[in-house]
Motif scaffolding. Structure first.
Motif, mmCIF file in Angstrom:
data_model
loop_
_atom_site.group_PDB
_atom_site.id
_atom_site.type_symbol
_atom_site.label_atom_id
_atom_site.label_comp_id
_atom_site.label_asym_id
_atom_site.label_seq_id
_atom_site.Cartn_x
_atom_site.Cartn_y
_atom_site.Cartn_z
ATOM 1 N N ILE A 56 0.881 -1.168 -0.030
ATOM 2 C CA ILE A 56 0.083 -0.094 -0.499
ATOM 3 C C ILE A 56 0.821 1.474 0.110
ATOM 4 O O ILE A 56 0.906 2.685 -0.161
ATOM 5 C CB ILE A 56 -0.837 -0.347 1.410
ATOM 6 N N SER A 57 2.039 0.778 -0.264
ATOM 7 C CA SER A 57 2.759 1.796 0.361
ATOM 8 C C SER A 57 3.961 2.268 -1.211
ATOM 9 O O SER A 57 4.986 0.969 -1.758
ATOM 10 C CB SER A 57 4.018 2.749 1.904
ATOM 11 N N CYS A 58 5.084 3.105 -0.912
ATOM 12 C CA CYS A 58 5.969 3.123 -1.934
ATOM 13 C C CYS A 58 7.398 2.728 -1.399
ATOM 14 O O CYS A 58 8.283 3.182 -2.159
ATOM 15 C CB CYS A 58 6.425 4.305 -2.741
ATOM 16 N N SER A 59 7.071 2.721 -0.038
ATOM 17 C CA SER A 59 8.773 2.339 0.714
ATOM 18 C C SER A 59 9.742 1.411 -0.018
ATOM 19 O O SER A 59 10.571 1.595 0.242
ATOM 20 C CB SER A 59 8.304 2.054 1.965
ATOM 21 N N MET A 60 8.762 0.342 -0.780
ATOM 22 C CA MET A 60 9.734 -0.291 -1.411
ATOM 23 C C MET A 60 10.764 -0.780 -2.669
ATOM 24 O O MET A 60 11.004 -1.311 -3.199
ATOM 25 C CB MET A 60 9.607 -2.142 -1.197
#
Length: 215
Positions: A56-60
Motif C-alpha cells: 500500500i506504499s512506495c517505500s520498497m
C-alpha cells in the motif's frame, strides 16, 4: 432419490444457469468457499494469518520496477545499507533485489524469529497495528531472554523510520520478534492490488497517493 441426477441439476444451476438467481447463488457459494475453505487452507499451509498482502506504499519501490538498473539504484541508496555492513554484492543476492511496487500482491509465509535472515522482506506490526513490509538490515539477540530484535529499511526511503520522523509513528529500529507477521516470498500479481487500493488511496498522506516515484 437419484443423487447423481440431482447433483447434475444443482451443478448446472450453480455454474451454467444464466438467470440472475443462478448468478446470485454462484456468487454466494464462491464467497463462502473463499472465506471458509480457501483462506483457512492458506492459513494452515503458509503458517500465517496474512498469507496474501497488498503493498500500500512506495517505500520498497525501485525506479524502473522490474527493469530497474541495479547499479544506478545502488549508487543512490547503497550508502544506507553499507552503514549496516551490507555490501552491493550481498544485496544483489537478496530476494526482491529490485523491490516491488504499490499495488503488487505478495505471498507471505510464517517465519520464526530465529529463522529470519538479513535481507529478508518481513511483514510486521507497528504500534498502531499497521502492517509494514520492509527489508531486514540488522538482527540482535538478547542473551538473557533469548528474544530477537530486528531493524528494517525501506529500499525507497531516504532514512530509517522512527516515530520522530514519520507521521504515523512507524519504528523500524526496535521490532520484537513477536511483531513479525511473516516473510514475503513471492510476487503473486503485479499492480492487481490497485483494484482495492483505488477506493481508499485518497486517505493516504499526499506524498503516498497515486503511482510510485523515488522519494
Amino acid at each position: 432419490m437419484d443423487f447423481k441426477k440431482d447433483f447434475k441439476k444443482f451443478w448446472f444451476f450453480l455454474w451454467k444457469d444464466d438467470s440472475f438467481k443462478g448468478w446470485l447463488v454462484s456468487m454466494v457459494v464462491l464467497l463462502i468457499f473463499v472465506k471458509f475453505i480457501f483462506f483457512p487452507f492458506l492459513y494452515v499451509v503458509t503458517g500465517t494469518d496474512s498469507p496474501i498482502v497488498i503493498v500500500i506504499s512506495c517505500s520498497m519501490f525501485h525506479q524502473g520496477n522490474l527493469f530497474s538498473n541495479y547499479d544506478n539504484w545502488w549508487s543512490e541508496h547503497g550508502q544506507k545499507y553499507s552503514s549496516f555492513n551490507i555490501t552491493k554484492r550481498e544485496f544483489e543476492n537478496f530476494k526482491f533485489k529490485n523491490g516491488f511496487n504499490k499495488g503488487d500482491i505478495l505471498g507471505v509465509i510464517g517465519v520464526e524469529p530465529q529463522n529470519v535472515k538479513i535481507g529478508n522482506i518481513i511483514v510486521f506490526k507497528t504500534i498502531q497495528n499497521i502492517p509494514v513490509i520492509h527489508r531486514v538490515v540488522k538482527i540482535t539477540k538478547d542473551e538473557t531472554t533469548g528474544d530477537y530484535v530486528f531493524e528494517t529499511e525501506g529500499d525507497n526511503n531516504p532514512i530509517q523510520l522512527v516515530p520522530s520522523n514519520n507521521p504515523i509513528g512507524i519504528n523500524e529500529k526496535d521490532i520484537p520478534g513477536s511483531n513479525i507477521i511473516g516473510k514475503a516470498e513471492w510476487k503473486l500479481a503485479p499492480y492487481l492490488g490497485w483494484i482495492k487500493l483505488i477506493f481508499y488511496d485518497w486517505k493516504n498522506p499526499p506524498y503516498e497517493r497515486g503511482f510510485c516515484k523515488p522519494y
